[in-house]
Design a protein around this motif. Structure first.
Motif: not given
Ligand SMILES: Nc1ncnc2c1ncn2[C@@H]1O[C@H](COP(=O)(O)OP(=O)(O)OP(=O)(O)O)[C@@H](O)[C@H]1O
Ligand SMILES: O=C(O)c1ccc[n+]([C@@H]2O[C@H](COP(=O)([O-])O)[C@@H](O)[C@H]2O)c1
Length: 214
Positions: A130-158
């Motif tokens: 569960v990730v809290a927003q933090r000012p000054g940090y990108s919403s995207q990972h610089a490494d495409n493979k890591v960003q795909s890993w993140i995107t693949r696992h995104l879910t909602d609160a419910a």
């Protein structure tokens, strides 16, 4: 449906209002009864803390003394080895069983360095992130493979309580421009941290001379 158990790991050198406000917002979003603060002993991948482990626990106690939402777990302080989160999650999973939903709270900056964590690709086999927003940090990972890993696992609160692990929930928390590094810097300069720390934490720091001006 089991209640989601939520753990918030950190160096907490010192704990500050950024941690506390984010955790309270997440508790409200996810209907949590408890957030367990998990101070690390030997933080991986960063300079060692200025305050001792015992002092950081005292700071945590001061910070949460009037808020029953929080508790403290000292297990990482009992190990002298680096506080690899995967080791702690392995222990927690054994304690709560295979099916209980478990969330580990981090800030966006931690998500952006998750691929430097020990056995990072196994983390989601043990918990949700569960990730809290933090000012000054990108919403995207610089490494495409890591960003795909993140995107693949995104879910909602419910969805979080419905599975024991495996999801990444980007919580829409408020932005708090507060960091422990800046607080230590301000205290070393003798500057006020009035709006950055709970009053009891300010009092403990003043009484002990921790982070005193150098
Ligand atoms: N202001 C904040 N907003 C959102 N998340 C935060 C904030 N401050 C810390 N966190 C998150 O809390 C966790 C523990 O943070 P930590 O104790 O290292 O504090 P910090 O302020 O990041 O410290 P430092 O400046 O010494 O790195 C990390 O996952 C971090 O991303
Ligand atoms: O397991 C790892 O390799 C690892 C690497 C960096 C950070 N962590 C954990 O992430 C949490 C936030 O870390 P930090 O350094 O921002 O305080 C804390 O519980 C750390 O022990 C874990």
């Amino acid at each position: 449906m089991s209640k989601l158990s939520a753990w918030f790991g950190g160096t907490f050198d010192p704990i500050h209002n950024g941690h506390l406000h984010c955790a309270r917002e997440i508790a409200s979003l996810l209907d949590l009864d408890n957030v367990t603060l998990l101070p690390n002993n030997v933080p991986p991948h960063r300079p060692q803390p200025e305050a001792t482990a015992a002092q950081r626990v005292e700071l945590l106690k001061c910070a949460i003394q009037d808020d029953p939402l929080f508790s403290i777990d000292r297990r990482e302080l009992d190990r002298d080895t680096p506080s690899w989160t995967i080791d702690t999650l392995t222990l927690l999973r054994k304690e709560i069983g295979e099916t209980a939903p478990l969330a580990f709270i981090i800030g966006q900056d931690s998500l952006l360095s998750i691929n430097q964590w020990e056995r990072w690709q196994e983390i989601l086999e043990y918990c949700h992130l569960v990730v809290a927003q933090r000012p000054g940090y990108s919403s995207q990972h610089a490494d495409n493979k890591v960003q795909s890993w993140i995107t693949r696992h995104l879910t909602d609160a419910a969805s979080l309580p419905l599975q024991p692990c495996g999801g990444i929930f980007l919580a829409d928390t408020s932005l708090y421009t507060i960091s422990a590094t800046d607080i230590r810097r301000r205290l070393h300069l003798g500057l006020s941290c009035q709006d950055l720390l709970p009053d009891a934490v300010i009092e403990y720091i003043a009484d002990t001379g921790l982070y005193r001006p150098c």
